[in-house]
Design an enzyme around this catalytic site. Structure first.
Site, PDB file in Angstrom:
ATOM      1  NE  ARG A   1      15.950  50.582  47.426  1.00 14.02           N
ATOM      2  CZ  ARG A   1      16.813  51.481  46.945  1.00 14.02           C
ATOM      3  NH1 ARG A   1      16.568  52.763  47.097  1.00 14.02           N
ATOM      4  NH2 ARG A   1      17.899  51.101  46.328  1.00 14.02           N
TER       5      ARG A   1
ATOM      6  CE1 TYR B   1      19.548  55.300  32.971  1.00 12.72           C
ATOM      7  CE2 TYR B   1      21.641  55.257  34.152  1.00 12.72           C
ATOM      8  CZ  TYR B   1      20.374  55.781  33.958  1.00 12.72           C
ATOM      9  OH  TYR B   1      19.929  56.800  34.784  1.00 12.72           O
ATOM     10  N   PRO B   2      23.218  50.197  32.897  1.00 13.53           N
ATOM     11  CG  PRO B   2      25.044  48.907  32.151  1.00 13.53           C
ATOM     12  CD  PRO B   2      23.868  49.713  31.645  1.00 13.53           C
ATOM     13  CG  MET B   3      24.555  53.433  37.725  1.00  9.73           C
ATOM     14  SD  MET B   3      23.954  55.115  38.053  1.00  9.73           S
ATOM     15  CE  MET B   3      25.432  55.970  38.601  1.00  9.73           C
TER      16      MET B   3
ATOM     17  CG  HIS C   1      20.874  60.210  43.678  1.00 10.54           C
ATOM     18  ND1 HIS C   1      20.940  60.116  42.310  1.00 10.54           N
ATOM     19  CD2 HIS C   1      20.076  59.202  44.084  1.00 10.54           C
ATOM     20  CE1 HIS C   1      20.215  59.090  41.915  1.00 10.54           C
ATOM     21  NE2 HIS C   1      19.684  58.514  42.967  1.00 10.54           N
TER      22      HIS C   1
ATOM     23  CD  GLN D   1      13.979  55.097  42.049  1.00 12.81           C
ATOM     24  OE1 GLN D   1      12.753  55.210  42.103  1.00 12.81           O
ATOM     25  NE2 GLN D   1      14.753  55.327  43.090  1.00 12.81           N
TER      26      GLN D   1
HETATM   27  O1  76R Z   1      15.536  54.763  47.660  1.00  8.99           O
HETATM   28  C1  76R Z   1      15.147  55.935  47.707  1.00  8.99           C
HETATM   29  O2  76R Z   1      14.210  56.391  47.027  1.00  8.99           O
HETATM   30  C2  76R Z   1      15.874  56.842  48.673  1.00  8.99           C
HETATM   31  C3  76R Z   1      16.894  57.631  48.084  1.00  8.99           C
HETATM   32  C4  76R Z   1      17.650  56.991  46.942  1.00  8.99           C
HETATM   33  C5  76R Z   1      18.720  56.088  47.001  1.00  8.99           C
HETATM   34  C6  76R Z   1      19.390  55.491  48.209  1.00  8.99           C
HETATM   35  C7  76R Z   1      17.376  57.248  45.551  1.00  8.99           C
HETATM   36  C8  76R Z   1      16.362  58.054  45.085  1.00  8.99           C
HETATM   37  N1  76R Z   1      18.292  56.553  44.804  1.00  8.99           N
HETATM   38  C9  76R Z   1      19.111  55.825  45.641  1.00  8.99           C
HETATM   39  C10 76R Z   1      20.151  54.977  45.284  1.00  8.99           C
HETATM   40 MN1  76R Z   1      18.525  56.662  42.794  1.00  8.99          MN
HETATM   41  N2  76R Z   1      18.665  56.743  40.801  1.00  8.99           N
HETATM   42  C11 76R Z   1      19.776  56.370  40.072  1.00  8.99           C
HETATM   43  C12 76R Z   1      19.609  56.819  38.727  1.00  8.99           C
HETATM   44  O3  76R Z   1      21.443  58.517  35.687  1.00  8.99           O
HETATM   45  C13 76R Z   1      21.932  58.728  36.805  1.00  8.99           C
HETATM   46  O4  76R Z   1      22.658  59.750  37.032  1.00  8.99           O
HETATM   47  C14 76R Z   1      21.689  57.812  37.940  1.00  8.99           C
HETATM   48  C15 76R Z   1      20.660  56.704  37.661  1.00  8.99           C
HETATM   49  C16 76R Z   1      18.361  57.411  38.636  1.00  8.99           C
HETATM   50  C17 76R Z   1      17.748  58.037  37.412  1.00  8.99           C
HETATM   51  C18 76R Z   1      17.780  57.371  39.951  1.00  8.99           C
HETATM   52  C19 76R Z   1      16.541  57.886  40.268  1.00  8.99           C
HETATM   53  N3  76R Z   1      20.199  55.522  42.910  1.00  8.99           N
HETATM   54  C20 76R Z   1      20.646  54.876  44.005  1.00  8.99           C
HETATM   55  C21 76R Z   1      21.785  54.064  43.633  1.00  8.99           C
HETATM   56  C22 76R Z   1      22.578  53.143  44.568  1.00  8.99           C
HETATM   57  C23 76R Z   1      23.740  53.913  45.101  1.00  8.99           C
HETATM   58  C24 76R Z   1      24.429  53.282  46.267  1.00  8.99           C
HETATM   59  O5  76R Z   1      23.845  52.440  46.975  1.00  8.99           O
HETATM   60  O6  76R Z   1      25.607  53.669  46.484  1.00  8.99           O
HETATM   61  C25 76R Z   1      22.011  54.272  42.298  1.00  8.99           C
HETATM   62  C26 76R Z   1      23.062  53.647  41.415  1.00  8.99           C
HETATM   63  C27 76R Z   1      21.009  55.200  41.848  1.00  8.99           C
HETATM   64  C28 76R Z   1      20.895  55.688  40.562  1.00  8.99           C
HETATM   65  N4  76R Z   1      16.784  57.821  42.719  1.00  8.99           N
HETATM   66  C29 76R Z   1      16.001  58.217  43.764  1.00  8.99           C
HETATM   67  C30 76R Z   1      16.100  58.106  41.542  1.00  8.99           C
HETATM   68  C31 76R Z   1      14.827  58.710  41.881  1.00  8.99           C
HETATM   69  C32 76R Z   1      13.779  59.132  40.861  1.00  8.99           C
HETATM   70  C33 76R Z   1      14.788  58.780  43.260  1.00  8.99           C
HETATM   71  C34 76R Z   1      13.678  59.361  44.114  1.00  8.99           C
HETATM   72  C35 76R Z   1      12.731  58.251  44.441  1.00  8.99           C
HETATM   73  C36 76R Z   1      11.564  58.713  45.258  1.00  8.99           C
HETATM   74  O7  76R Z   1      11.755  59.535  46.182  1.00  8.99           O
HETATM   75  O8  76R Z   1      10.454  58.246  44.951  1.00  8.99           O
END
Ligand code: 76R
Length: 270
Positions: A151, A165-167, A192, A205
């Site tokens: 990571r 994209y930013p969020m 999520h 991602q």
């Molecule tokens: O890191 C990890 O894989 C563990 C779980 C996880 C976290 C902590 C995770 C999994 N994400 C995390 C954090 Mn995510 N993610 C996004 C988007 O379009 C949207 O609605 C959101 C954009 C996608 C497509 C995505 C994909 N994630 C975050 C955070 C930080 C939040 C915070 O810290 O408060 C954001 C902004 C965010 C957004 N996420 C996953 C994915 C995918 C595909 C996974 C599974 C990864 C895997 O298991 O291999």
């Protein structure tokens, strides 16, 4: 100049440009070759820099023509490379139309060692402290160490379709992410992640943090072989509770990852 190395993580820049085709068309064939050479040597030199990754994209739709994604540890290098990339075809060709500055980061929601130890004892029926339990906890730790470094210090894929994209997380009265307690946030992020894992093998991602650095709180970079998977994951995530309540999005950019040579052809800079 002395380096500016972050305590943790790499600098990530998404750099998008439009091309002045009128200016390019007025160049002589020799001048075009000269500028193509600057571009190729700039890209090669940046790629040859230690622990630095530079991805090149032809952007889809006229929001941007050319895109770069740059990952490097030192802010001095990131800044220097960004200036060089803006002039990669010499002056007057590239005009920046969008950029995003963020950093790779760890997640605060990952399972802690005590939690993993307790979970392993409970779900695998192992006595805490027993040889079998200690072994399983050590396996978990090895997995987490790798995940931590993946990571913070990721290897970017060569997958063709890139979506950026930013969020941010909402901070409204009554729906303020930062007013939620840790357990609530962790549960929501767990939901999520569950949606995310359904896309294993289809989407890669990279979530980079940009609080204090740019317009939103995170940059989302997705890679796919098929643009359909991008549309599908973003749509599915709209139904996740955390997104329905707290998700705020910026503009979306789609790029196709091409080699420097293919890129010149596609951009009609030949
Ligand atoms: O890191 C990890 O894989 C563990 C779980 C996880 C976290 C902590 C995770 C999994 N994400 C995390 C954090 Mn995510 N993610 C996004 C988007 O379009 C949207 O609605 C959101 C954009 C996608 C497509 C995505 C994909 N994630 C975050 C955070 C930080 C939040 C915070 O810290 O408060 C954001 C902004 C965010 C957004 N996420 C996953 C994915 C995918 C595909 C996974 C599974 C990864 C895997 O298991 O291999």
């Amino acid at each position: 100049m002395s380096p500016i190395i972050p305590q943790e993580g790499w600098i990530v820049q998404h750099l998008f440009y439009t091309i002045d085709h009128g200016f390019w068309a007025a160049l002589t064939p020799e001048e075009k070759v000269e500028r193509q050479t600057i571009f190729n040597s700039t890209v090669q030199a940046i790629r040859a820099h230690p622990t630095t990754q530079l991805l090149t994209f032809s952007m889809v739709s006229p929001k941007a023509d050319l895109g770069f994604m740059l990952l490097t540890p030192d802010l001095q290098d990131a800044n220097r490379f960004e200036k060089e990339l803006g002039l990669a075809f010499g002056p007057d060709v590239l005009t920046p139309c969008y950029s995003y500055l963020s950093m790779t980061e760890w997640t605060e929601y990952s399972e802690k060692e005590e939690e993993a130890s307790e979970r392993i004892a409970r779900t695998e029926n192992l006595e805490p402290g027993s040889e079998a339990h200690t072994k399983r906890v050590a396996e978990w730790k090895g997995h987490m160490d790798k995940y931590f470094s993946d990571r913070l210090y990721p290897n970017m894929p060569d997958w063709q379709v890139m979506c950026f994209y930013p969020m941010s997380k909402r901070r409204n009265v009554g729906a303020n992410w930062y007013a939620q307690d840790f357990a609530t946030r962790r549960d929501l992020m767990g939901g999520h992640a569950k949606t995310g894992r359904k896309f294993a093998g289809k989407i890669r991602q990279l979530i980079t943090g940009s609080t204090g650095l740019d317009s939103h709180e995170w940059g989302v970079t997705l890679f796919a072989h098929d643009i359909f998977q991008v549309k599908t994951i973003v749509y599915e995530m709209r139904w996740d509770e955390v997104t329905t309540q707290f998700g705020e999005f910026g503009d979306f950019y789609i790029g196709i990852q091409l080699s420097a040579e293919e890129l010149l052809q596609r951009l009609q800079l030949t």
